[in-house]
Structures are given as structure tokens and as C-alpha cells.
Enzyme design. Structure first.
Site, short mmCIF file in Angstrom:
data_model
loop_
_atom_site.label_atom_id
_atom_site.label_comp_id
_atom_site.label_asym_id
_atom_site.label_seq_id
_atom_site.Cartn_x
_atom_site.Cartn_y
_atom_site.Cartn_z
N ASP A 179 -7.69 -2.24 1.17
CA ASP A 179 -8.51 -3.29 1.76
C ASP A 179 -7.89 -3.71 3.09
O ASP A 179 -6.67 -3.78 3.19
CB ASP A 179 -8.51 -4.49 0.78
CG ASP A 179 -9.75 -5.35 0.90
OD1 ASP A 179 -10.83 -4.81 1.15
OD2 ASP A 179 -9.62 -6.57 0.71
N TYR A 191 -6.42 -6.17 5.96
CA TYR A 191 -5.83 -7.51 5.93
C TYR A 191 -6.92 -8.54 6.25
O TYR A 191 -7.79 -8.30 7.08
CB TYR A 191 -4.71 -7.62 6.96
CG TYR A 191 -3.53 -6.70 6.71
CD1 TYR A 191 -2.77 -6.82 5.54
CD2 TYR A 191 -3.16 -5.73 7.63
CE1 TYR A 191 -1.68 -5.99 5.31
CE2 TYR A 191 -2.07 -4.90 7.41
CZ TYR A 191 -1.34 -5.03 6.24
OH TYR A 191 -0.26 -4.21 6.01
N PHE A 237 -2.34 -0.48 6.42
CA PHE A 237 -0.96 -0.96 6.46
C PHE A 237 -0.52 -1.48 7.84
O PHE A 237 0.55 -2.06 7.99
CB PHE A 237 0.05 0.09 5.97
CG PHE A 237 -0.08 0.42 4.52
CD1 PHE A 237 0.34 -0.48 3.54
CD2 PHE A 237 -0.64 1.61 4.10
CE1 PHE A 237 0.21 -0.19 2.19
CE2 PHE A 237 -0.78 1.92 2.74
CZ PHE A 237 -0.35 1.01 1.79
N HIS A 249 3.25 1.81 -5.12
CA HIS A 249 2.78 1.11 -3.92
C HIS A 249 3.98 0.40 -3.27
O HIS A 249 4.88 -0.09 -3.95
CB HIS A 249 1.71 0.09 -4.31
CG HIS A 249 0.94 -0.45 -3.15
ND1 HIS A 249 1.41 -1.48 -2.37
CD2 HIS A 249 -0.25 -0.09 -2.64
CE1 HIS A 249 0.53 -1.74 -1.42
NE2 HIS A 249 -0.48 -0.91 -1.55
#
Length: 223
Positions: free
Chosen positions: A66, A68, A79, A188
Site C-alpha cells: 500500500d 504511504y 518503500f 517483511h
């Protein structure tokens, strides 16, 4: 429908842009805008991952979930945050693993654009989000589109390194032909899971070893 996206991707994905689900995504985003909702990233950056990494240049794929959902952060690369924004915790952990793996200095910037420009497709499964509401656009059809992107890379290219971090990304393995691509899996990089298998994964050096074996230019991970 005319979608503003880099030309090689426009050709590869032309069928997707004609499908009903994509029309529904566009209608949904227009409706959100009409309601005065703030959407991230801004419209010109929704397809930034594709614009920075043309289809022919893709040699590594990193999958996120998703965008930010805070002001100034998202710019269409998973990221990654825009210049001047403090790197979020998951990205800090990515940098720590890079340092241990390849000896690179911890970058001050959170902007991963140089990776994208060197052939790393930084793909989020959802390409938009409402301000302050994580996963708010997770049901509007984006996964149909990004799953199609992964399939196209798998079908039309050879020897791509897929770096799948966490269960969400690893569930996408079914879309990838493992007989002609390379799949690297780890936990993760989130602070909740990084010490359960992300730290020590050495994906950065492993990816470059794989690329070098194929005669491809390794990625310069140092920012």
C-alpha cells in the site's frame, strides 16, 4: 481510455486499460476527488514505478502493498519516500540489511528513484490510498491491475529477480513462472518482523550475483 504511462508499459498493458475493472478504478478516483478527498500519491505519480522503470529495463521486482498515507511521502515507488522526508521504519531496516550485506553506507535519503532507474520495478499492489487511511483503496481493483503487471513480466521476460518480502508479497508467487525467473523470499522489513527472517537474507548481494551470472549489469544499491 488514454492513460498517461510510459510507452513500453502502455503497449504491454493496453488490454488491461480497456477492461471494466480499470474503468471502475478511474471512476472511483474521480468520485473521491469530487468529494474533496486527498489521495496519495498525486495523479502524476500514480504510475511513477512504470515511468521510472520501462518494461525492457526491468531486471528486479520488489513488491510492496500500500502507498504511504501521510503528506509528502508516497511518490509511486514502493518503500520509497520523496526527497526531504525521513525514511520510514521499514526502509530504515532495508538500509540496515543492505549495510550488513554489501557494506553500503546508510543513506540519508528515503528516495529510491536511482534503484528504479537502474531496473528495479518498485511495485505496490495498490497504487493509491486516501490520506490517513491505510488500505482504503485495497478493494477498488488495483490488485487486478498489478497482478496483471506481475504476470506480464513473468510471461514476457526471462531471468528477472523477484524479491518477495512478507506473506502478502509471497502470495504473489503463484503469478510468477519459477522455471525462468528467480524468487527470493524473506520476512517483511517492518520492525514487527524484520528480525524473523529479513535481517540476514542478503537479497541485495544475491540479486546481483544472479544478474551477473546472466551477463546483466548488477544494481548499484548504494544511494
Amino acid at each position: 481510455m488514454d492513460v498517461k504511462i510510459e510507452s513500453s508499459w502502455k503497449e504491454v498493458l493496453k488490454d488491461e486499460f480497456q477492461k471494466a475493472y480499470f474503468e471502475q478504478i478511474v471512476m472511483f478516483l474521480k468520485h473521491e476527488k469530487a468529494l474533496g478527498k486527498t489521495i496519495y500519491p498525486s495523479g502524476n505519480l500514480i504510475f511513477n514505478a512504470f515511468d521510472k522503470t520501462p518494461f525492457d529495463n526491468v531486471k528486479v521486482v520488489i513488491l510492496g502493498q500500500d502507498p504511504y498515507h501521510g503528506p509528502g511521502q508516497a511518490h509511486g515507488l514502493c518503500f520509497s519516500v520523496q526527497k526531504g522526508i525521513k525514511p520510514p521504519p521499514s526502509l530504515v531496516n532495508i538500509y540496515k540489511e543492505m549495510q550488513k550485506d554489501i557494506g553500503s553506507a546508510i543513506p540519508e535519503t528515503g528516495d529510491l528513484t536511482p534503484w528504479a532507474e537502474s531496473g528495479v520495478l518498485l511495485l505496490n499492489a495498490m497504487l493509491t490510498v486516501r490520506d490517513g487511511e491505510p488500505a482504503s483503496h485495497s478493494k477498488i481493483g488495483w490488485e487486478s491491475f498489478t497482478d496483471a503487471v506481475i504476470r506480464k513480466v513473468s510471461d514476457l521476460k526471462d531471468g528477472v529477480v523477484f524479491m518477495l518480502w512478507g506473506k502478502f508479497a509471497q502470495d504473489k508467487q503463484v503469478l510468477i513462472d519459477g522455471t525462468k525467473h528467480y524468487i527470493l523470499k524473506a520476512a517483511h522489513p517492518s520492525p514487527f518482523s524484520a528480525d524473523k527472517g529479513f535481517f540476514g537474507c542478503r537479497h541485495f548481494s544475491k540479486a546481483n550475483e544472479i544478474l551477473t551470472r546472466q551477463g546483466k549489469e548488477p544494481v548499484n544499491w548504494q544511494l
